[in-house]
Design an enzyme around this catalytic site. Structure first.
Site, short mmCIF file in Angstrom:
data_model
loop_
_atom_site.label_atom_id
_atom_site.label_comp_id
_atom_site.label_asym_id
_atom_site.label_seq_id
_atom_site.Cartn_x
_atom_site.Cartn_y
_atom_site.Cartn_z
CD GLU A 163 -3.33 -1.52 0.83
OE1 GLU A 163 -3.56 -0.10 1.58
OE2 GLU A 163 -4.54 -2.26 0.60
NE ARG A 195 -6.70 -1.36 4.12
CZ ARG A 195 -7.74 0.04 4.12
NH1 ARG A 195 -7.20 0.77 2.88
NH2 ARG A 195 -9.06 -0.18 4.48
CG HIS A 231 -2.44 2.71 4.93
ND1 HIS A 231 -3.55 3.40 4.87
CD2 HIS A 231 -2.39 1.83 4.31
CE1 HIS A 231 -3.90 2.93 3.36
NE2 HIS A 231 -3.48 1.70 3.33
CB CYS A 348 -4.75 10.54 3.18
SG CYS A 348 -4.33 9.05 4.19
#
Length: 419
Positions: A163, A195, A231, A348
């Site tokens: 990711e 992830r 994350h 992000c």
């Protein structure tokens, strides 16, 4: 002699920005599923954030919205946006590529054996709505970083989830010096998927030709993942020699800190205790999903969402830290509420690339004048609002596709029309 500077490449929020609630483990995405989105306001909020970074003297770049609906992906599934099951259609209309922190993992030239800046596109295989992003991302990276000083890699095999930079940190005395790269992976036994796979992180380190003695693989804490830290950048962020992290960010916090102390000259840990900012408050406010940057005046600055100011425990911690004359000297609050409602804060929205800006295709670098042109297209062409029930509307699909083409034309990047 080229000068290495950190460039923040922000993803421009695409005209299909919506709240379909597709991201399991992203609590904000799930909480706001079905709400009416405001793509125009979202994109203009992103432009304003970029302006505030330019005002700090930072170098600012952009990545462009991807084609939506993702017609090629739908074709591979034997359907179209008009005929698809509504859930499949929503996955094809996602604007999640705006979160450029998931675009790729970046290792600057001082860290690599061949002296090139390496970028590996993330496969994003865990979530269907993101799994089809990588070809368009790869096309943009190959264009923006086309010269010999760069090496752009295709994604690692999808058996191993990757990711991107959201699970990667670099610590170094300065951007132009060799750094220590930290890859954070997950091992989930809780309700939400991890992830980032450790094998993906190890593969990227090999592809980037990193020095094993300056490469660290650290497990994210299961408690953080279960609390909604899908994350690492939801609970930790690094800049220069500083690691800013929540007390519960890592599975083995002490081992990581000890290794960084040994390997990073001037290393400094700014740790937020759970007793002062509970993990739930940190995740809801996105305190650590802020951009930690060093402006031209040298005063390390946290570019934080306004939700941090509005969360009492977080606001109090920030005030105490600033008063203590700690590593973070300034906090700039930015309004990115539309992105936040879908689970993406200021960090992000950007991918950090440390390189000589003159080596990057200038069409991807912005100043205020270029941001004015981008804002004009957004104000004229982006939908004001989208309800999830409208995602298969022929009129909306046409407007979204035309809006993106208008932006590509304005930025002289029409060659990306199919990517």
């Amino acid at each position: 002699m080229s000068e290495i500077r950190e460039i923040n490449f922000d993803g421009i929020v695409g005209p299909s920005h919506n709240y379909a609630g597709l991201s399991l483990g992203n609590l904000a995405s799930s909480r706001n599923a079905g709400e009416v989105s405001q793509p125009r306001a979202a994109a203009l909020q992103g432009v304003d954030k970029m302006r505030s970074n330019l005002a700090l003297g930072l170098v600012q770049g952009v990545f462009l919205p991807q084609p939506r609906p993702a017609r090629e992906w739908l074709s591979q599934l034997g359907t179209s946006v008009e005929d698809a099951d509504p859930v499949i259609a929503a996955n094809a209309m996602s604007a999640s590529a705006m979160w450029a922190a998931n675009a790729a993992t970046v290792s600057p030239a001082p860290d690599t054996a061949d002296g090139r800046c390496h970028l590996t596109v993330a496969n994003l295989k865990t979530m269907a709505h993101r799994s089809h992003e990588w070809p368009a991302t790869l096309a943009q990276l190959q264009l923006a970083f086309a010269g010999d000083p760069f090496r752009v890699h295709a994604p690692v095999p999808p058996a191993f989830g990757d990711e991107g930079a959201a699970n990667h940190m670099r610590l170094t005395p300065s951007h132009g010096e060799p750094g220590v790269e930290v890859f954070v992976y997950g091992i989930s036994g809780g309700p939400f998927p991890a992830r980032q796979h450790v094998e993906a992180s190890k593969a990227i380190a090999r592809l980037h030709r990193l020095d094993p003695s300056r490469t660290i693989f650290a497990a994210q804490s299961e408690e953080a993942i279960a609390a909604g830290a899908f994350h690492n950048d939801v609970v930790a962020v690094a800049n220069g020699p500083v690691l800013f992290a929540h007390e519960k960010a890592f599975a083995d916090r002490d081992a990581l800190v000890t290794e960084l102390q040994a390997k990073v000259p001037g290393f400094e840990l700014v740790e937020v205790p759970d007793a002062e900012v509970p993990l739930a408050d940190a995740i809801r406010s996105y305190l650590f999903n802020a951009q930690l940057v060093t402006p031209t005046d040298g005063a390390m600055t946290l570019v934080a969402p306004t939700e941090c100011r509005d969360t009492p425990s977080v606001s109090s911690w920030i005030e105490r830290h600033l008063a203590s004359n700690g590593a973070i000297r300034r906090v700039n609050f930015v309004d990115v509420r539309q992105s936040m409602a879908n689970g993406g804060g200021p960090a992000c929205l950007r991918l950090r690339v440390a390189c000589d800006p003159s080596l990057v295709d200038p069409r991807f670098i912005v100043d205020n004048a270029k941001l004015d042109r981008i804002a004009e297209v957004i104000a004229r062409s982006w939908p004001k609002q989208i309800a999830t029930s409208e995602l298969q509307s022929a009129a909306l699909v046409r407007d979204i596709e035309n809006a993106r083409l208008s932006l590509l034309e304005t930025l002289e990047l029409s060659g990306l029309a199919l990517h």
